[in-house]
Design an enzyme around this catalytic site. Structure first.
Site, short mmCIF file in Angstrom:
data_model
loop_
_atom_site.label_atom_id
_atom_site.label_comp_id
_atom_site.label_asym_id
_atom_site.label_seq_id
_atom_site.Cartn_x
_atom_site.Cartn_y
_atom_site.Cartn_z
N GLY A 112 84.01 -28.10 -31.34
CA GLY A 112 85.21 -28.75 -30.80
C GLY A 112 84.89 -29.95 -29.94
N SER A 166 82.51 -23.41 -28.27
CA SER A 166 81.97 -22.61 -27.18
C SER A 166 81.89 -23.45 -25.91
CB SER A 166 80.57 -22.14 -27.57
OG SER A 166 79.86 -21.76 -26.43
N GLU A 168 82.34 -43.45 -26.29
CA GLU A 168 83.53 -43.92 -25.58
C GLU A 168 83.99 -45.31 -26.00
OE1 GLU A 168 82.53 -42.94 -21.40
OE2 GLU A 168 83.41 -41.02 -22.00
N ALA A 169 83.26 -45.94 -26.90
CA ALA A 169 83.69 -47.26 -27.37
C ALA A 169 84.08 -47.13 -28.84
CB ALA A 169 82.57 -48.27 -27.22
N LYS A 176 89.64 -53.02 -25.87
CA LYS A 176 88.35 -53.61 -26.22
C LYS A 176 88.57 -54.68 -27.30
CE LYS A 176 83.99 -52.46 -28.51
NZ LYS A 176 83.21 -51.43 -29.21
N THR A 184 80.24 -47.21 -34.03
CA THR A 184 80.76 -46.86 -35.35
C THR A 184 80.90 -45.35 -35.60
OG1 THR A 184 78.50 -47.31 -36.05
CG2 THR A 184 80.16 -48.92 -36.65
N ILE A 232 82.59 -42.75 -34.13
CA ILE A 232 83.93 -42.14 -34.17
C ILE A 232 84.67 -42.65 -35.41
CG2 ILE A 232 86.14 -41.89 -32.96
CD1 ILE A 232 84.60 -42.10 -30.32
C1 LIG Z 1 73.99 -41.79 -26.61
C2 LIG Z 1 75.17 -41.80 -27.49
C3 LIG Z 1 76.18 -42.75 -27.32
C4 LIG Z 1 77.28 -42.77 -28.18
N1 LIG Z 1 78.23 -43.74 -28.05
C5 LIG Z 1 79.23 -43.83 -28.96
C6 LIG Z 1 80.20 -44.84 -28.89
O1 LIG Z 1 80.23 -45.65 -27.96
N2 LIG Z 1 81.15 -44.89 -29.85
C7 LIG Z 1 81.18 -44.00 -30.88
O2 LIG Z 1 82.02 -44.12 -31.76
N3 LIG Z 1 80.30 -43.00 -30.93
C8 LIG Z 1 79.32 -42.89 -30.02
N4 LIG Z 1 78.43 -41.87 -30.09
C9 LIG Z 1 78.63 -40.81 -31.07
C10 LIG Z 1 79.67 -39.82 -30.56
O3 LIG Z 1 79.31 -39.35 -29.29
C11 LIG Z 1 79.82 -38.67 -31.51
O4 LIG Z 1 80.02 -39.15 -32.81
C12 LIG Z 1 81.01 -37.83 -31.14
O5 LIG Z 1 80.96 -37.45 -29.80
C13 LIG Z 1 81.08 -36.61 -32.01
O6 LIG Z 1 80.23 -35.60 -31.57
P1 LIG Z 1 80.38 -34.19 -32.26
O7 LIG Z 1 81.75 -33.69 -32.04
O8 LIG Z 1 79.88 -34.29 -33.64
O9 LIG Z 1 79.32 -33.27 -31.46
P2 LIG Z 1 79.38 -32.61 -30.00
O10 LIG Z 1 80.13 -33.40 -29.04
O11 LIG Z 1 77.96 -32.25 -29.69
O12 LIG Z 1 80.20 -31.26 -30.23
C14 LIG Z 1 79.61 -30.12 -30.81
C15 LIG Z 1 80.57 -28.95 -30.69
O13 LIG Z 1 80.01 -27.85 -31.38
C16 LIG Z 1 80.11 -26.71 -30.58
N5 LIG Z 1 79.02 -25.79 -30.91
C17 LIG Z 1 77.71 -26.09 -31.15
N6 LIG Z 1 77.03 -24.96 -31.39
C18 LIG Z 1 77.93 -23.95 -31.33
C19 LIG Z 1 77.85 -22.53 -31.49
N7 LIG Z 1 76.69 -21.90 -31.73
N8 LIG Z 1 78.97 -21.80 -31.34
C20 LIG Z 1 80.17 -22.39 -31.08
N9 LIG Z 1 80.30 -23.72 -30.91
C21 LIG Z 1 79.19 -24.48 -31.04
C22 LIG Z 1 80.05 -27.20 -29.15
O14 LIG Z 1 80.65 -26.28 -28.25
C23 LIG Z 1 80.86 -28.48 -29.26
O15 LIG Z 1 82.22 -28.17 -29.13
C24 LIG Z 1 77.36 -41.81 -29.21
C25 LIG Z 1 76.37 -40.83 -29.35
C26 LIG Z 1 75.29 -40.81 -28.50
C27 LIG Z 1 74.24 -39.74 -28.67
#
Ligand SMILES: Cc1cc2nc3c(=O)[nH]c(=O)nc-3n(C[C@H](O)[C@H](O)[C@H](O)COP(=O)(O)OP(=O)(O)OC[C@H]3O[C@@H](n4cnc5c(N)ncnc54)[C@H](O)[C@@H]3O)c2cc1C
Length: 496
Positions: free
Chosen positions: A14, A40, A50-51, A79, A339, A341
């Site tokens: 999530g 979790s 965040e961008a 932006k 890129t 998001i």
């Molecule tokens: C340094 C950095 C900067 C970034 N800056 C940008 C930006 O400026 N613009 C942009 O578009 N993107 C950016 N991104 C990318 C962006 O952060 C991600 O694409 C976005 O946050 C999506 O993350 P996610 O939901 O895939 O993973 P996460 O945020 O890691 O979420 C993972 C989820 O899985 C759940 N989970 C994991 N394991 C389990 C388990 N065993 N049981 C239950 N739940 C579990 C966690 O609880 C969490 O809810 C950046 C990434 C990084 C690393």
């Protein structure tokens, strides 16, 4: 009538990806599906990201999201661009804006006319002919139904996930709190049958969406899909992120400031600033990177600097068996052009449009995977461009960037621009001609020749036409409110 074979959709995770997926599915196909999201609180999210880019607005329009409500809920600012500092040379600065640069004709894009003007000494910097760029520089902003500026947002990632959660739950998505302990596969087909939580709860599904972040619990740890490593083109592998209090009015653009082993971002929200240092661990130790970040921020820190390690590349398949990976579980490209998001939104939009009501078939998966790979490789090339075209030789990092072999697709783009000033956008490409143009010129790539359409005008005519364009933009920018004034009226967020 054919029966509906896929109804139970299980979203694992999530973060931004999980809640974008849940909100989009619930709002577009809700009554046809049973949508369950498992996350979790103990594990938490990556907490950055965040961008955004202008496609974010298109996606919100699809979902019927109210802009003012969304911006208030997420501390968002507008932006218009990204400012690249110290990239081609230390001390350089150029802006990649989201706007249109000048006005071309069907015969040739504007930059050919501008190159003619520059050769004849009657043109100014290319940025003078772009409204969004000049507004960004002046710290101005305005939007309404009648003023279609091209813009995106800076937003708070945690608040955004919360906001989307509300939208998803309102439309019937169910959230289950709990840690996934194991993933069960069907003995015959090998597909994923269920996820099992530490509490013992077993959640069965027809289609699973892996949004578990870098862990890729389903796509990699269970299905062992494999990963194509791109770190020989994009060398950075680590980031420190920290939040600071805002000490000045928010600027309507992101800053990407190069240093000798990577770059640093600054993302202004309404009441705080997101900062991060992206670097290559071969060239900079973690302690030194952390210190470098802290030495180059403004305002009090609100959070402790947090280290995030990553490997640039893509999952071999983003749709494998009955599992689709979205977000960090699907691969990673550094946030240089914001890129990630967008890729989540594109991934879920395509899944909604190709939803396997009639069952998951190899042809459908292949098409989804092919399209995703094309989208990613296009973005990858655009990112590599920023590094490859450097003239910096003050560190091993930049020398490696300058000397690296690049993909043929990018080589062709660079060559055609250098030889002919030619830039193009293929049908599914994300980046517009003006994006390639601004970055190539900003990185000091100078074309040897250009289209001669500009020669159909005399030097005086050409000069007058360019001066008019510049004057109109300057007048229009002069009339805009400041970014701060506009936010205060349009979408002020309560101070946290
Ligand atoms: C340094 C950095 C900067 C970034 N800056 C940008 C930006 O400026 N613009 C942009 O578009 N993107 C950016 N991104 C990318 C962006 O952060 C991600 O694409 C976005 O946050 C999506 O993350 P996610 O939901 O895939 O993973 P996460 O945020 O890691 O979420 C993972 C989820 O899985 C759940 N989970 C994991 N394991 C389990 C388990 N065993 N049981 C239950 N739940 C579990 C966690 O609880 C969490 O809810 C950046 C990434 C990084 C690393």
């Amino acid at each position: 009538m054919a029966e509906q074979r896929v109804k139970r959709v299980i979203i694992a995770g999530g973060g931004t990806a999980g809640w974008i997926a849940a909100a989009a599915l619930a709002r577009s196909l809700g009554p046809l599906l049973e949508i369950t999201l498992v996350e979790s609180d103990d594990i938490g999210t990556v907490g950055v990201g965040e961008a955004t880019i202008p496609t974010h607005r298109t996606f919100h329009n699809f979902l019927g999201i109210d802009e003012q409500e969304f911006m208030k809920a997420t501390q968002a600012t507008f932006k218009l661009a990204i400012a690249f500092e110290n990239w081609a040379r230390d001390g350089d600065r150029y802006i990649h804006s989201f706007g249109e640069v000048g006005r071309g004709t069907w015969v040739a894009d504007f930059h050919h006319i501008w190159l003619q003007g520059r050769g004849e000494g009657v043109a100014e910097g290319i940025g003078e002919y772009c409204f969004e760029l000049k507004a960004a520089e002046a710290g101005k902003f305005y939007t309404s139904d009648k003023a279609p500026l091209s813009y995106a947002y800076h937003l708070d990632a945690s608040l955004y996930a919360k906001y989307l959660r509300k939208l998803a739950e309102e439309k019937g998505a169910t959230r289950i709190e709990g840690k996934i302990k194991s993933v069960e596969r069907d003995g015959d087909s090998g597909d994923i049958a269920a996820i099992v939580l530490e509490s013992g709860q077993r959640i069965e599904g027809d289609l699973f969406i892996d949004c578990t972040g870098f862990r890729a619990l389903l796509m990699e740890q269970t299905l062992e899909t494999g990963y194509e490593d791109w770190s020989h083109w994009l060398f950075t592998d680590s980031a420190f992120a920290v939040q600071t209090q805002a000490v000045r009015d928010p600027i309507p653009y992101t800053r990407a400031i190069a240093h000798d082993a990577g770059w640093q971002w600054r993302i202004p929200l309404q009441h705080r600033v997101g900062n991060g240092l992206i670097y290559c661990s071969e060239d900079l130790e973690a302690d030194a990177a952390r210190q470098r970040l802290l030495d180059n921020i403004e305002g009090e820190t609100i959070t402790e600097p947090r280290l995030i390690r990553y490997k640039t590349g893509r999952r071999n398949k983003v749709w494998n068996r009955n599992c689709v990976a979205l977000g960090l579980s699907s691969g990673f490209l550094e946030p240089l052009e914001s890129t990630s998001i967008h890729l989540i939104q594109l991934g879920i939009t395509k899944l909604i449009q190709m939803f396997p009501f009639g069952g998951i078939t190899p042809g459908l998966r292949d098409r989804y995977n092919r399209q995703t790979q094309d989208n990613l490789e296009h973005i990858r090339d655009f990112l590599i461009l920023h590094y490859k075209l450097t003239e910096r030789d003050d560190s091993p990092f930049w020398r490696r960037c300058r000397d690296m072999e690049i993909p043929d697709t990018l080589k062709t783009r660079i060559e055609l621009f250098r030889e002919q000033a030619m830039v193009w956008k293929d049908q599914d490409d994300l980046f517009q001609i003006d994006s390639w143009l601004q970055v190539m010129l900003g990185q000091r790539l100078s074309p040897a020749a250009h289209h001669h359409i500009g020669r159909l005008m005399s030097r005086d005519q050409l000069g007058r036409s360019l001066a008019n364009m510049k004057g109109q933009i300057a007048d229009a920018v002069g009339k805009l409110p400041t970014h701060r004034q506009f936010i205060e009226k349009y979408c002020p967020a309560p101070k946290p």
